[in-house]
Scaffold this active site. Structure first.
Site, PDB file in Angstrom:
ATOM      1  N   ARG A  44       0.850  -1.191   0.000  1.00  0.00           N
ATOM      2  CA  ARG A  44       0.000   0.000   0.000  1.00  0.00           C
ATOM      3  C   ARG A  44       0.883   1.237   0.000  1.00  0.00           C
ATOM      4  O   ARG A  44       1.646   1.460   0.945  1.00  0.00           O
ATOM      5  CB  ARG A  44      -0.925   0.013   1.227  1.00  0.00           C
ATOM      6  CG  ARG A  44      -1.747   1.283   1.325  1.00  0.00           C
ATOM      7  CD  ARG A  44      -2.725   1.305   2.509  1.00  0.00           C
ATOM      8  NE  ARG A  44      -3.396   2.584   2.541  1.00  0.00           N
ATOM      9  CZ  ARG A  44      -3.445   3.397   3.600  1.00  0.00           C
ATOM     10  NH1 ARG A  44      -2.890   3.043   4.749  1.00  0.00           N
ATOM     11  NH2 ARG A  44      -4.058   4.557   3.537  1.00  0.00           N
ATOM     12  N   HIS A  89      -3.334  10.845   0.599  1.00  0.00           N
ATOM     13  CA  HIS A  89      -2.882  10.730   1.982  1.00  0.00           C
ATOM     14  C   HIS A  89      -2.389  12.118   2.421  1.00  0.00           C
ATOM     15  O   HIS A  89      -1.201  12.338   2.646  1.00  0.00           O
ATOM     16  CB  HIS A  89      -1.788   9.657   2.097  1.00  0.00           C
ATOM     17  CG  HIS A  89      -1.584   9.114   3.489  1.00  0.00           C
ATOM     18  ND1 HIS A  89      -1.678   7.775   3.790  1.00  0.00           N
ATOM     19  CD2 HIS A  89      -1.278   9.718   4.653  1.00  0.00           C
ATOM     20  CE1 HIS A  89      -1.436   7.573   5.077  1.00  0.00           C
ATOM     21  NE2 HIS A  89      -1.184   8.752   5.626  1.00  0.00           N
ATOM     22  N   GLU A 143      -8.079   8.410   6.107  1.00  0.00           N
ATOM     23  CA  GLU A 143      -8.449   8.970   7.409  1.00  0.00           C
ATOM     24  C   GLU A 143      -9.053  10.370   7.390  1.00  0.00           C
ATOM     25  O   GLU A 143      -8.433  11.327   7.864  1.00  0.00           O
ATOM     26  CB  GLU A 143      -7.222   8.978   8.333  1.00  0.00           C
ATOM     27  CG  GLU A 143      -6.618   7.623   8.560  1.00  0.00           C
ATOM     28  CD  GLU A 143      -5.457   7.642   9.555  1.00  0.00           C
ATOM     29  OE1 GLU A 143      -4.988   8.731   9.917  1.00  0.00           O
ATOM     30  OE2 GLU A 143      -5.019   6.568   9.966  1.00  0.00           O
ATOM     31  N   ASN A 188      -7.763   1.584   9.680  1.00  0.00           N
ATOM     32  CA  ASN A 188      -6.480   1.925  10.305  1.00  0.00           C
ATOM     33  C   ASN A 188      -6.701   1.909  11.806  1.00  0.00           C
ATOM     34  O   ASN A 188      -7.538   2.665  12.327  1.00  0.00           O
ATOM     35  CB  ASN A 188      -6.023   3.330   9.892  1.00  0.00           C
ATOM     36  CG  ASN A 188      -5.677   3.417   8.416  1.00  0.00           C
ATOM     37  OD1 ASN A 188      -5.761   2.432   7.678  1.00  0.00           O
ATOM     38  ND2 ASN A 188      -5.277   4.593   7.977  1.00  0.00           N
ATOM     39  N   TYR A 205      -4.734   1.565  15.744  1.00  0.00           N
ATOM     40  CA  TYR A 205      -3.502   1.527  16.522  1.00  0.00           C
ATOM     41  C   TYR A 205      -3.711   1.293  18.006  1.00  0.00           C
ATOM     42  O   TYR A 205      -2.916   0.658  18.661  1.00  0.00           O
ATOM     43  CB  TYR A 205      -2.730   2.849  16.349  1.00  0.00           C
ATOM     44  CG  TYR A 205      -2.141   3.053  14.966  1.00  0.00           C
ATOM     45  CD1 TYR A 205      -0.828   2.692  14.695  1.00  0.00           C
ATOM     46  CD2 TYR A 205      -2.888   3.606  13.937  1.00  0.00           C
ATOM     47  CE1 TYR A 205      -0.272   2.877  13.443  1.00  0.00           C
ATOM     48  CE2 TYR A 205      -2.347   3.798  12.667  1.00  0.00           C
ATOM     49  CZ  TYR A 205      -1.036   3.428  12.429  1.00  0.00           C
ATOM     50  OH  TYR A 205      -0.500   3.601  11.186  1.00  0.00           O
ATOM     51  N   GLU A 223      -3.780  -0.096   8.046  1.00  0.00           N
ATOM     52  CA  GLU A 223      -2.645   0.325   8.879  1.00  0.00           C
ATOM     53  C   GLU A 223      -2.781  -0.266  10.267  1.00  0.00           C
ATOM     54  O   GLU A 223      -3.871  -0.266  10.847  1.00  0.00           O
ATOM     55  CB  GLU A 223      -2.585   1.857   9.044  1.00  0.00           C
ATOM     56  CG  GLU A 223      -2.116   2.606   7.845  1.00  0.00           C
ATOM     57  CD  GLU A 223      -2.075   4.116   8.073  1.00  0.00           C
ATOM     58  OE1 GLU A 223      -1.902   4.561   9.227  1.00  0.00           O
ATOM     59  OE2 GLU A 223      -2.241   4.844   7.079  1.00  0.00           O
TER      60      GLU A 223
HETATM   61  C1  GBH Z   1      -1.843   7.223  10.910  1.00  0.00           C
HETATM   62  O1  GBH Z   1      -2.918   7.842  11.588  1.00  0.00           O
HETATM   63  C2  GBH Z   1      -1.497   7.942   9.610  1.00  0.00           C
HETATM   64  O2  GBH Z   1      -2.350   7.498   8.573  1.00  0.00           O
HETATM   65  C3  GBH Z   1      -0.067   7.696   9.172  1.00  0.00           C
HETATM   66  O3  GBH Z   1       0.270   8.581   8.127  1.00  0.00           O
HETATM   67  C4  GBH Z   1       0.864   7.858  10.356  1.00  0.00           C
HETATM   68  O4  GBH Z   1       2.206   7.665   9.989  1.00  0.00           O
HETATM   69  C5  GBH Z   1       0.439   6.845  11.418  1.00  0.00           C
HETATM   70  O5  GBH Z   1      -0.832   7.201  11.841  1.00  0.00           O
HETATM   71  C6  GBH Z   1       1.288   6.823  12.656  1.00  0.00           C
HETATM   72  O6  GBH Z   1       1.089   7.946  13.453  1.00  0.00           O
HETATM   73  O7  GBH Z   1       1.166  13.009  18.431  1.00  0.00           O
HETATM   74  O8  GBH Z   1      -0.365  13.104  20.272  1.00  0.00           O
HETATM   75  O9  GBH Z   1      -0.651  14.538  18.361  1.00  0.00           O
HETATM   76  C7  GBH Z   1      -3.313   7.150  12.756  1.00  0.00           C
HETATM   77  C8  GBH Z   1      -3.969   8.042  13.787  1.00  0.00           C
HETATM   78  C9  GBH Z   1      -3.790  10.199  14.746  1.00  0.00           C
HETATM   79  C10 GBH Z   1      -2.201   8.569  15.315  1.00  0.00           C
HETATM   80  C11 GBH Z   1      -2.879  11.281  15.226  1.00  0.00           C
HETATM   81  C12 GBH Z   1      -1.280   9.656  15.810  1.00  0.00           C
HETATM   82  C13 GBH Z   1      -1.096  11.857  16.719  1.00  0.00           C
HETATM   83  C14 GBH Z   1      -1.266  12.045  18.181  1.00  0.00           C
HETATM   84  N1  GBH Z   1      -3.045   9.063  14.258  1.00  0.00           N
HETATM   85  N2  GBH Z   1      -2.027  10.794  16.289  1.00  0.00           N
HETATM   86  S1  GBH Z   1      -0.208  13.285  18.843  1.00  0.00           S
END
Ligand code: GBH
Length: 508
Positions: A78, A123, A168, A310, A312, A381
């Site tokens: 991807r 993106h 997203e 996605n 996490y 993701e």
């Molecule tokens: C993904 O979003 C993105 O699609 C990708 O590009 C990115 O590399 C990946 O996350 C990893 O971060 O630092 O406390 O402000 C997933 C959701 C939302 C997770 C924003 C990270 C930042 C929190 N993301 N969050 S903060």
């Protein structure tokens, strides 16, 4: 070992995005995206004052990336296309041949190596020219996105059979038009945020319908959207906290799923009502959430062949008086009025945002199955960060992947229609506001080296073994330092012992 197996047709992959890896920000006729522009005008918005000008330099090093994909043994890759590499001014009246050539080379090289391209159209790197005309706050973006999607289908649709329209909407709109930390840096968390999501969802649907009307019959591919979701958890039996869970789901999960994946379409009732009530209290004469028209509801409903998920982390959520005055008014956070945090007992490396809670992944996959008629899901993701470490032994990441893949297997065995999984990310890359400080790579990238050397971490080798064996073997161990020379040290040893034994047997 769980004893469960991934089916033979389950697709394993890794994911990246254009701005985070490509570099070559102004090479070969590429136009400026809003990230390129922002990195020149607001460099302070990145914690380490870095940017994506060079990043992993994949524009020049994509063949090395494909070597890594082959080493991992993935079925799919991807990646995203940089809108302004193809259309430097955003609009489809001028197509940059060198941009087309780059992605043709990438796609052809992937296919020649037996790897299927899984392509994200957008993106987060909006053409700067559109940003100057209102960006995602204006509905014109829907037309522009449709024209761009058409160019992509025409140029690459003969070979690309899976398209993710948008990555997203939630995170993109929250950071770019709510908080205003990402470009264009607009701070409008109570109005702009909702407008942005609305336009992104409609842009997605536009791209879907263009494919349906003009390309599906000849190209036969599938169109989806990648939605990010965290899973809400509570241990409390207070009514307020149960309400908090429901509202969190409405605002962060069903807000995005229901318009596209439900039978009835539209935003969730619960969500519409909370914003309407808050708007009224605040003296607005209409809700800050602009409703979809009847036609738009129909246009969006069913506009995806698969869901890209996605995921996490999970959040403990609650609601009590301590939230009074906690959030800016008006804002999405205030409309929702829920507190949330990562449970300190869940494994985590930093007190940032990523806490490991695999049951949340299972819960989310089952919610999607049970509420939305079990749509086809690709986990587009999933992964975890470490600090940009020198060690290749990333045991926390190995643990995270094994546990999340086990949760996925459990959901799969309980009937969830999950077709594939992409680890985020193939390699360390530009992590938006966090620059190069927190890294998600299976491969470490040396930023000090002009060649941006990539080296497999332990997690890469463990993921490789999962892909090969189709099981999760918790006892499998591997040393990335020994594998570094392609196992050549082992071979030298083996040869020496072989010679010695021949000598001892026959000569001595
Ligand atoms: C993904 O979003 C993105 O699609 C990708 O590009 C990115 O590399 C990946 O996350 C990893 O971060 O630092 O406390 O402000 C997933 C959701 C939302 C997770 C924003 C990270 C930042 C929190 N993301 N969050 S903060």
């Amino acid at each position: 070992m769980t004893g469960k197996r991934f089916p033979d047709d389950f697709q394993f992959g890794v994911a990246t995005s254009a701005y985070q890896i490509e570099g070559a920000w102004n090479a070969d006729g590429k136009g400026l995206s809003m990230w390129d522009y922002y990195m020149r005008t607001a460099p302070d918005m990145i914690v380490d004052h870095s940017n994506g000008d060079v990043a992993c330099n994949s524009y020049y090093l994509y063949k090395r990336d494909i070597e890594m994909l082959k080493e991992l043994g993935v079925d799919v890759y991807r990646f995203s296309i940089a809108w302004t590499r193809i259309l430097p001014f955003g609009t489809a009246n001028y197509i940059n041949p060198k941009g087309i050539a780059y992605y043709n080379n990438l796609i052809d090289e992937l296919l020649a190596n037996g790897i299927q391209p899984f392509v994200t159209m957008y993106h987060w790197d909006l053409p700067q020219t559109f940003n100057e005309k209102g960006g995602w706050l204006t509905e014109k973006t829907v037309d522009w996105f449709g024209d761009y999607a058409r160019v992509l289908y025409k140029k690459f649709g003969d070979r690309v059979k899976h398209w993710v329209t948008i990555n997203e909407p939630h995170v993109h709109c929250f950071f770019s038009y709510g908080l205003g930390w990402h470009p264009p840096g607009i701070h409008s968390p109570g109005i702009g945020f909702y407008e942005c999501v609305r336009n992104l969802l409609l842009a997605h649907a536009r791209a879907y319908h263009i494919y349906n009307d003009d390309f599906r019959a000849t190209q036969g591919g599938k169109i989806g959207i990648s939605l990010d979701m965290e899973w809400p958890v509570t241990n409390s039996n207070l009514d307020e906290d149960a309400e908090a869970v429901q509202d969190f789901m409405a605002f962060n999960i069903d807000y995005y799923l229901q318009p596209i994946f439900s039978k009835e379409g539209n935003y969730p009732e619960r969500f519409i009502k909370r914003i309407a009530d808050a708007s009224k209290r605040q003296g607005y004469n209409v809700s800050r959430l602009r409703p979809f028209t009847k036609e738009e509801i129909v246009y969006l409903r069913g506009s995806a062949d698969f869901l890209g998920l996605n995921h996490y982390t999970s959040k403990v959520v609650y609601r009590n008086e301590s939230l009074r005055g906690a959030y800016e008014v008006p804002s999405q956070n205030d409309d929702l009025w829920v507190g949330s945090y990562g449970d300190p007992s869940w494994p985590h490396l930093f007190k940032l945002w990523l806490y490991e809670y695999p049951p949340g992944f299972y819960g989310l996959l089952m919610h999607i199955k049970n509420t939305y008629g079990n749509p086809e899901v690709y986990v587009t993701e999933n992964g975890m960060y470490t600090e940009h470490a020198t060690s290749l032994i990333d045991n926390e990441r190995v643990q995270y992947y094994r546990n999340y893949l086990s949760a996925l297997l459990d959901a799969l065995y309980d009937g969830a229609n999950v077709k594939g999984y992409f680890a985020w990310s193939l390699m360390d890359n530009f992590e938006w506001s966090n620059g190069y400080i927190f890294q998600f790579g299976l491969y470490a990238v040396n930023n000090k080296d002009p060649n941006r050397t990539r080296t497999a971490r332990k997690s890469a080798l463990v993921y490789k073994e999962v892909i090969r064996s189709r099981i999760i073997d918790y006892t499998y161990d591997v040393n990335p330092y020994e594998e570094r020379n392609g196992g050549s040290i082992h071979r030298v040893h083996a040869f020496f012992i072989f010679c010695l034994s021949v000598y001892l047997t026959y000569v001595y």
